[in-house]
Every structure is written in structure tokens, then in C-alpha cells.
Motif scaffolding. Structure first.
Motif, PDB file in Angstrom:
ATOM      1  N   ALA A   9       0.862  -1.182   0.000  1.00 11.53           N
ATOM      2  CA  ALA A   9       0.000   0.000   0.000  1.00 11.53           C
ATOM      3  C   ALA A   9       0.900   1.234   0.000  1.00 11.53           C
ATOM      4  O   ALA A   9       1.945   1.241   0.646  1.00 11.53           O
ATOM      5  CB  ALA A   9      -0.906  -0.005   1.230  1.00 11.53           C
ATOM      6  N   PRO A  10       0.527   2.270  -0.741  1.00 12.19           N
ATOM      7  CA  PRO A  10       1.355   3.478  -0.737  1.00 12.19           C
ATOM      8  C   PRO A  10       1.345   4.167   0.621  1.00 12.19           C
ATOM      9  O   PRO A  10       0.349   4.128   1.343  1.00 12.19           O
ATOM     10  CB  PRO A  10       0.730   4.355  -1.816  1.00 12.19           C
ATOM     11  N   PHE A  43      -6.331   7.388   0.087  1.00 14.82           N
ATOM     12  CA  PHE A  43      -6.777   6.254  -0.724  1.00 14.82           C
ATOM     13  C   PHE A  43      -5.744   5.133  -0.793  1.00 14.82           C
ATOM     14  O   PHE A  43      -5.712   4.378  -1.754  1.00 14.82           O
ATOM     15  CB  PHE A  43      -7.134   6.723  -2.145  1.00 14.82           C
ATOM     16  N   SER A  44      -4.920   4.990   0.228  1.00  7.44           N
ATOM     17  CA  SER A  44      -3.906   3.940   0.199  1.00  7.44           C
ATOM     18  C   SER A  44      -4.530   2.546   0.224  1.00  7.44           C
ATOM     19  O   SER A  44      -3.961   1.607  -0.333  1.00  7.44           O
ATOM     20  CB  SER A  44      -2.906   4.104   1.343  1.00  7.44           C
ATOM     21  N   ALA A  45      -5.699   2.394   0.824  1.00 10.80           N
ATOM     22  CA  ALA A  45      -6.355   1.089   0.887  1.00 10.80           C
ATOM     23  C   ALA A  45      -6.840   0.620  -0.478  1.00 10.80           C
ATOM     24  O   ALA A  45      -7.054  -0.579  -0.677  1.00 10.80           O
ATOM     25  CB  ALA A  45      -7.518   1.122   1.878  1.00 10.80           C
ATOM     26  N   THR A  46      -7.009   1.546  -1.414  1.00 12.77           N
ATOM     27  CA  THR A  46      -7.510   1.191  -2.742  1.00 12.77           C
ATOM     28  C   THR A  46      -6.483   1.519  -3.829  1.00 12.77           C
ATOM     29  O   THR A  46      -6.837   1.683  -4.992  1.00 12.77           O
ATOM     30  CB  THR A  46      -8.842   1.904  -3.030  1.00 12.77           C
ATOM     31  N   PHE A  60       2.900   2.169  -9.793  1.00 11.43           N
ATOM     32  CA  PHE A  60       1.760   2.388  -8.895  1.00 11.43           C
ATOM     33  C   PHE A  60       0.460   2.324  -9.661  1.00 11.43           C
ATOM     34  O   PHE A  60       0.421   2.494 -10.885  1.00 11.43           O
ATOM     35  CB  PHE A  60       1.864   3.729  -8.159  1.00 11.43           C
ATOM     36  N   ILE A  61      -0.590   2.067  -8.910  1.00 12.24           N
ATOM     37  CA  ILE A  61      -1.968   2.214  -9.394  1.00 12.24           C
ATOM     38  C   ILE A  61      -2.711   2.995  -8.323  1.00 12.24           C
ATOM     39  O   ILE A  61      -2.655   2.644  -7.141  1.00 12.24           O
ATOM     40  CB  ILE A  61      -2.666   0.863  -9.625  1.00 12.24           C
ATOM     41  N   THR A  62      -3.387   4.056  -8.740  1.00 10.36           N
ATOM     42  CA  THR A  62      -4.258   4.778  -7.826  1.00 10.36           C
ATOM     43  C   THR A  62      -5.700   4.393  -8.150  1.00 10.36           C
ATOM     44  O   THR A  62      -6.065   4.234  -9.322  1.00 10.36           O
ATOM     45  CB  THR A  62      -4.080   6.307  -7.946  1.00 10.36           C
ATOM     46  N   GLY A  63      -6.488   4.216  -7.114  1.00 10.18           N
ATOM     47  CA  GLY A  63      -7.875   3.840  -7.301  1.00 10.18           C
ATOM     48  C   GLY A  63      -8.706   4.246  -6.103  1.00 10.18           C
ATOM     49  O   GLY A  63      -8.172   4.655  -5.070  1.00 10.18           O
ATOM     50  N   TYR A  64     -10.002   4.125  -6.258  1.00 13.52           N
ATOM     51  CA  TYR A  64     -10.935   4.391  -5.161  1.00 13.52           C
ATOM     52  C   TYR A  64     -12.212   3.617  -5.399  1.00 13.52           C
ATOM     53  O   TYR A  64     -12.510   3.208  -6.535  1.00 13.52           O
ATOM     54  CB  TYR A  64     -11.213   5.889  -5.000  1.00 13.52           C
TER      55      TYR A  64
END
Length: 174
Positions: A9-10, A43-46, A60-64
Motif C-alpha cells: 500500500a502506498p 486512498f492507500s487502501a484502494t 503504482f496504481i491509484t484507485g478508489y
């Protein structure tokens, strides 16, 4: 997962590296450095980062989770450092992120937008759906004309699901 890398996780301190990777991609819309810091905080959990042997982010991938559809993981950006391209890292990050989010939240769908000229991302999300034995619907979400700058490609919405965290038995692995 490519050898020598691990998913995590970031953390807040990853924000500047994520900004640099996005900037150096020369493909992604670059967000402000501040937004990457907020993403790591909120948003580290997603989201996910791939770390090299020294612990530094190399992708990395960022998401929500969509507020009105909490079973849907919206993938915002996917970026891989130039030094790690061609190793299957984007697919490994996407599989790992979805498995973690599905386990934690029960998500069973993924959405993202991709411009028609972004062949690597179109392949990534098509192969993700195939690995998981899921349908992938596509439709234009935002026409190019709605963007304030001229010449923006349309953003095509991928709706992938329902999904299971593990690839479907017999699905092609990359």
C-alpha cells in the motif's frame, strides 16, 4: 510478480516518487504533486505501489471505491517506471490490487477510462478481464470536447465484472 519486486500500500512518503513516475511516463495526465500526497494519505487502501529491492516505488496504481457503487474499484492511474516496463508489472499490480480490495471491501467490479490511442492500457484492461473470466463493456464516458484543452482524446469507460479475486481456472497468465 516480476522477480525482486513486491506490492505494498502506498505511504505518504511515496507521493513524490509516484508524481515523478507519472511525469516521466509522458502519457498520463500529470496531477499536482499535492494530489499524489493526498492520494497516499486518503486512498492507500484502494491503491498499490510496486517496490524494488531497496523499497523504492517503481510503479503504482491509484484507485478508489465509487461512492455510489462501493462494489466498484475505479482505477485512476496506472504507471510503471521506464526501468521496469515489459516485465508484466502493470498486470501484476492490477491483479494484486483487485484481490486486496475485493478481500477488504467485497468489491467485484473494476472501472477505468482509457483513451483510444493508449494501446498498452487497452491491452492491460482487456487481458485483466480475460484472466478473470469477466465481461468488459466499453463506452465513451467523456467526449474530447468536454475537456478544457483542445485535442483531448475521448475517455472510454471500461466496466469489468463481475470478478473474482483470483484469475479464472485455465485463464491465460501473462
Amino acid at each position: 510478480m516480476p522477480e525482486g519486486l513486491k506490492l505494498d500500500a502506498p505511504r505518504l512518503e511515496d507521493g513524490s516518487a509516484m508524481w515523478r513516475i507519472a511525469r516521466d511516463s509522458r502519457v498520463l495526465d500529470l496531477n499536482s504533486s499535492y494530489s499524489y500526497l493526498l492520494w497516499c494519505r486518503d486512498f492507500s487502501a484502494t491503491s498499490v505501489v510496486a517496490r524494488d529491492g531497496d523499497g523504492g516505488p517503481v510503479g503504482f496504481i491509484t484507485g478508489y471505491l465509487r461512492p455510489e457503487q462501493p462494489g466498484t474499484l475505479l482505477v485512476w492511474q496506472v504507471a510503471v517506471d521506464h526501468s521496469q516496463r515489459g516485465r508484466g508489472l502493470a498486470g501484476a499490480m492490477l491483479d494484486g490490487l483487485f484481490a486486496r480490495v475485493a478481500e477488504q471491501s467485497g468489491a467485484d467490479r473494476v472501472e477505468t477510462t482509457v483513451t483510444p490511442d493508449n494501446a498498452p492500457s487497452n491491452r492491460l484492461f482487456t487481458s485483466f478481464a480475460e484472466r478473470h473470466g469477466a465481461a468488459a463493456e466499453r463506452e465513451v464516458l467523456f467526449d474530447g470536447e468536454v475537456f478544457p484543452e483542445s485535442g483531448h482524446e475521448p475517455e472510454v469507460l471500461y466496466r469489468i465484472g463481475p470478478l473474482t479475486p483470483e484469475p479464472a481456472p485455465g485463464a491465460a497468465q501473462r
